[in-house]
Design an enzyme around this catalytic site. Structure first.
Site, mmCIF file in Angstrom:
data_model
loop_
_atom_site.group_PDB
_atom_site.id
_atom_site.type_symbol
_atom_site.label_atom_id
_atom_site.label_comp_id
_atom_site.label_asym_id
_atom_site.label_seq_id
_atom_site.Cartn_x
_atom_site.Cartn_y
_atom_site.Cartn_z
ATOM 1 N N HIS A 29 0.816 -1.226 0.000
ATOM 2 C CA HIS A 29 0.000 0.000 0.000
ATOM 3 C C HIS A 29 0.843 1.266 0.000
ATOM 4 C CE1 HIS A 29 0.186 0.094 4.562
ATOM 5 N NE2 HIS A 29 0.246 1.389 4.292
ATOM 6 N N ASP A 50 -0.748 -7.440 1.395
ATOM 7 C CA ASP A 50 -0.101 -6.120 1.444
ATOM 8 C C ASP A 50 1.412 -6.294 1.598
ATOM 9 O OD1 ASP A 50 0.315 -3.438 1.614
ATOM 10 O OD2 ASP A 50 -0.555 -3.176 3.619
ATOM 11 N N GLY A 62 3.035 5.963 8.983
ATOM 12 C CA GLY A 62 4.463 6.200 8.760
ATOM 13 C C GLY A 62 5.300 4.990 9.148
ATOM 14 N N GLY A 84 5.005 -0.801 6.270
ATOM 15 C CA GLY A 84 6.098 -1.398 5.509
ATOM 16 C C GLY A 84 7.226 -1.847 6.412
HETATM 17 N N1 ARG Z 1 -1.193 2.197 7.079
HETATM 18 C C1 ARG Z 1 -0.339 2.870 7.977
HETATM 19 C C2 ARG Z 1 0.819 3.542 7.241
HETATM 20 O O1 ARG Z 1 0.645 3.802 6.065
HETATM 21 C C3 ARG Z 1 0.112 1.984 9.101
HETATM 22 C C4 ARG Z 1 -0.999 1.753 10.009
HETATM 23 C C5 ARG Z 1 -0.647 0.889 11.118
HETATM 24 N N2 ARG Z 1 -1.668 1.085 12.039
HETATM 25 C C6 ARG Z 1 -1.763 0.448 13.196
HETATM 26 N N3 ARG Z 1 -2.692 0.816 14.013
HETATM 27 N N4 ARG Z 1 -0.912 -0.476 13.501
HETATM 28 O O2 ARG Z 1 1.801 3.950 7.785
#
Ligand code: ARG
Length: 873
Positions: free
Chosen positions: A673, A727, A819, A822
């Site tokens: 993503h 992902d 952030g 990944g």
């Molecule tokens: N999708 C988020 C990103 O782009 C990470 C989200 C992780 N969230 C969590 N509650 N563990 O950085």
């Protein structure tokens, strides 16, 4: 000494019909008396005029007739007018006694300032018109004593008119230049004052000094005709009050006996006055002429300093009628009635509140901004600037105007008085419902300006960062870009402002299929025989029938069965597989290079040769931390070299965007993503990225870090941006990176590797430190426990696919966040090597209770990784 200029001596007295200025006798306590010699000179010159008049007496009545005719034909050439002002003396100090105008201290201070006022206009263009001044009040200045005063002038009409027309800036500029008295004073303010009846009464001045005779005559007649009018007395009833911080002082008026009341309110310097009006009876709706309550941002009743005026507002219920705020530490409240009326009641209190600082730079996912002291009235004379930035690049800002009540400009175009400027557009009038919601790019600048008079309730705005991408991963996207949890779709409640979440609901919820007969059945029943709908309508488009159905009715295609990945909870899809290479191997057993299987759990790289061919101990230079001898939300700063496989993926223009994990000298693992294009940013462009290895502190220049460009981004072909399934992405570096104490690869687990529920593992990254926070500048680490998938699926309404893994703390407080995506979730194995269990993927909010972090489960991709990297990992 004060001398009248030649040739003007008598005129001051001659013109009595339009503006008479005999009012030299002290009328108020603070009146500064003129120099005696001046009076003598004036009287003598006027006496000569009278002598001349007497000389022509014998020629009456003929002369008198001519004189009278001339008198009425020639327009009067002089007007009497007032300036009102304030000045501060740093060498003097305020005491409570000075707020009482009847105290001896007040009188003495007025006398002591006599010399200042006698010199005040000396070298100004107005000196020849100046008559005298009066001090009305003292207050605590920023540095010393603040004095409020009026100055009376008598000048030719054209001069008076010009002064009236000149705005406050011009009046200030016309102040005495490098005058002696200027040196001892500060913060001069001076304004033209209306000489209407109300003002003069509040100042205790005689209206006859300012009125033309015909007007006076009219006033007298009116008074005599209209019964019930007040018997005019010149003094208003005044109250001088001071409130220390933490005290409330009351203002009240029941059955007023006089036409004018005024309260001079003071609070300590550095504070502002908050007036809370509790009750206001007896005002005639809509008629300001009858009586009115006014609040001024000054201790003199200046038109340009009116904060608010009530001419008959509704009587209060239980809540206050109004809450007002001054810009400085004084406020004048006046109540005037033109008629006696029983039962007029006014009740209020005031308090000192610290002066608000407004504006600022905000980096946040969502929040609100409102005018100072909202929902109380904003203070006059204030400017605030806010800058809103979204914490991660590529997001837009959706802004909703909840309230907008600021001073309307009389001119329809442009806002000249008070305004709210959002992203370059000035607002000062009510906005239509349709334009209450707007979208802006980040950073967004907001400016609020209030001029020196009339204030209102102000504004209240809500803002939220949202992804401009066409989708909201795992969430539903409203028309305004806002994402809402899927469980809120079709639940009968409109959560999107445009109602989109309830628009196409037929009757089924997400995760359900609509049968031809209108019934809803769980999606898992699709393509399963026998048909759940009973009419096979849900089987349309199934193409192939279910090859395998898990006990929980999940339907699997042929390709998912015996593929080495357990898709059913009970692993039934991977049992009894007939494929040759899995012969005698179960999905949980480790497969050696020669195809044989070992039953030992997690045999790879544990220092023991378990496969005959030794393949379980090959490729084991991973998962160690040579340097380590000893937001993530709720985490702590990592020690140098603790996580040598942690990579920061940065974009030229935006800095850190995602995390990644070093798995071999030229390969990184990250989340798919991170590389999905948005409208504004092409995240899929390899050229835009740079990988930083061996880094801990995020500073410009990234000292000491190894940097590589990216050659290829390999997204998993089954990545689904709606569900975040699969992902995962492999990144090939432009050239291999050299391993050292700070740069090391992590071990990628074999497909059979199991990470047991409850094991404490670590997630690391530079993501935001809290949901609304900013990116971390130092690498953060947090200990999170592996959570059982079915527990997690209950919390996330079955959004957790077999390719996902949950980890966190069900109480909340610790988690990965924006952030961190990944980046790695690593677990320490018995072999004292760190294995990559997960890749930060998603979560509802961050660190919320019962909303753990969801990670891509790496073991499901071991084979894919090996294939793609041609065995380099
Ligand atoms: N999708 C988020 C990103 O782009 C990470 C989200 C992780 N969230 C969590 N509650 N563990 O950085």
């Amino acid at each position: 000494m004060w001398t009248l200029p030649k040739g003007k001596t008598c005129e001051v007295y001659c013109v009595s019909s339009h503006g008479r200025s005999e009012g030299l006798a002290a009328q108020g306590d603070g009146e500064l008396r003129e120099d005696q010699e001046v009076e003598v000179e004036r009287s003598s010159s006027c006496c000569s005029w009278r002598r001349w008049t007497l000389g022509i007496l014998p020629f009456f009545p003929f002369t008198a007739a001519i004189a009278l005719t001339l008198h009425y034909l020639t327009p009067p050439s002089y007007s009497v007018f007032l300036l009102g002002g304030s000045v501060e003396f740093p060498n003097l100090s305020f005491s409570l006694e000075l707020s009482d105008s009847s105290s001896p201290q007040f009188r003495l201070q007025v006398q002591a300032l006599n010399h200042y006022f006698s010199k005040l206009y000396e070298s100004t263009p107005w000196s020849s018109y100046y008559l005298h001044s009066g001090i009305t009040a003292f207050s605590e200045g920023e540095e010393g004593l603040s004095v409020f005063y009026w100055s009376k002038f008598s000048a030719p009409d054209n001069v008076a008119m010009e002064m009236q027309r000149s705005g406050p800036e011009r009046l200030q500029r016309r102040l005495p230049g490098r005058h002696k008295v200027q040196r001892e004073s500060r913060n001069e303010q001076r304004y033209f004052m209306e000489t209407d009846e109300d003002t003069l009464h509040l100042l205790g001045l005689d209206a006859e000094d300012f009125e033309s005779e015909d007007k006076l005559e009219k006033m007298k007649n009116q008074n005599s005709i209209q019964g019930g009018k007040w018997q005019l007395g010149f003094q208003a009833i005044s109250f001088d009050l001071y409130a220390k911080y933490g005290n409330n002082r009351t203002l009240s008026l029941v059955s007023p006996k006089k036409p004018y009341y005024q309260w001079r309110l003071r609070v300590p310097s550095g504070h502002v006055v908050r007036l809370v009006v509790l009750t206001l009876h007896g005002a005639t709706p809509g008629s300001c002429a009858a009586h009115k309550l006014s609040a001024y941002d000054f201790l003199l009743p200046l038109q340009n300093k009116i904060i608010a005026r009530w001419c008959g507002l509704p009587v209060s219920g239980s809540s206050p009628v109004m809450k007002l705020t001054s810009s400085g530490n004084v406020m004048l409240v006046t109540f005037s009635f033109s008629r006696q009326r029983d039962g007029a009641i006014f009740k209020a209190y005031f308090q000192a509140i610290p002066k608000a600082v407004c504006g600022g730079s905000i980096s946040s996912w969502n929040g609100s901004i409102s005018s100072p002291y909202y929902p109380s009235f904003y203070p006059p004379n204030i400017d605030c600037t806010w800058t809103i930035r979204v914490p991660v690049p590529g997001y837009l800002i959706s802004l909703t105007i909840m309230t907008l009540d600021i001073q309307n400009s009389p001119s329809s175009d442009g806002c000249e008085k008070d305004w709210l400027d959002i992203g370059g557009m000035k607002l000062c009038n009510t906005v239509s419902d349709s334009s209450k919601k707007r979208v802006y790019s980040s950073p967004l600048s907001i400016h609020f300006h209030s001029d020196e008079s009339l204030t209102h309730q102000g504004f209240h705005l809500l803002y939220q960062a949202f992804s401009p991408e066409g989708t909201c991963p795992r969430q539903f996207r409203c028309g305004d870009g806002r994402c809402i949890p899927l469980r809120k779709v079709c639940d009968g409640v409109k959560d999107c402002s445009d109602g989109r979440d309830e628009a196409k609901c037929l009757s089924c919820r997400p995760g359900e299929v609509l049968c031809a007969n209108g019934q809803c059945k769980p999606q898992s029943s699709q393509c399963v025989s026998p048909s759940m709908c009973g009419d096979s309508s849900e089987e349309e488009g199934c193409g192939v029938k279910c090859y395998h159905v898990c006990p929980n009715k999940v339907c699997l295609p042929k390709t998912s069965v015996c593929d080495g990945v357990s898709d059913c909870k009970d692993r039934s899809d991977e049992l009894n597989c007939t494929r040759a290479y899995f012969k005698s191997c179960s999905s949980s057993s480790y497969k050696c290079a020669n195809g044989k299987c070992v039953s030992k759990v997690n045999p790879e790289c544990d220092g023991v040769k378990d496969c005959f061919d030794g393949s379980d101990e090959l490729r084991c230079s991973c998962g160690t931390r040579p340097r380590k001898r000893t937001k993530i939300v709720g985490g702590s700063d990592a020690v140098m070299g603790s996580w040598p496989w942690q990579v920061s993926l940065q974009m030229d223009r935006y800095g850190h965007v995602c995390g990644a994990t070093l798995v071999a000298s030229r390969w990184l693992l990250s989340a798919a993503h991170c590389f999905q294009d948005s409208d504004a940013i092409k995240y899929s462009d390899v050229r835009a990225w740079r990988a930083y290895m061996g880094m801990r502190v995020m500073i410009k220049g990234n000292h000491g870090a190894s940097t590589r460009l990216i050659r290829r981004i390999l997204l998993h072909p089954q990545y689904d941006q709606f569900t975040s399934d699969y992902d995962i992405a492999l990144l090939e570096l432009s050239s291999p990176v050299f391993f050292n104490d700070l740069v090391q690869p992590v071990c990628v687990p074999a497909a059979s590797h199991t990470f047991i529920t409850g094991t404490s593992c670590y997630v690391t990254g530079w993501g935001v430190l809290m949901e609304d926070g900013e990116l971390a500048s130092r690498l953060q680490e947090a200990s999170v426990k592996i959570i059982n998938r079915s527990t997690c699926n209950k919390l996330y309404e079955d959004a957790v696919t077999p390719r996902m893994l949950c980890a966190g703390n069900l109480q909340g407080g610790v988690d990965a966040c924006q952030g961190d995506s990944g980046g790695p979730l690593v677990c320490l194995e018995r072999s004292k090597r760190w294995f990559l269990a997960g890749i930060v993927s998603w979560g509802e909010g961050c660190a919320r209770q019962n909303r753990p972090g969801v990670y891509t489960q790496v073991v499901k991709f071991s084979d894919w990784i090996r294939q793609q990297t041609k065995g380099q990992v």
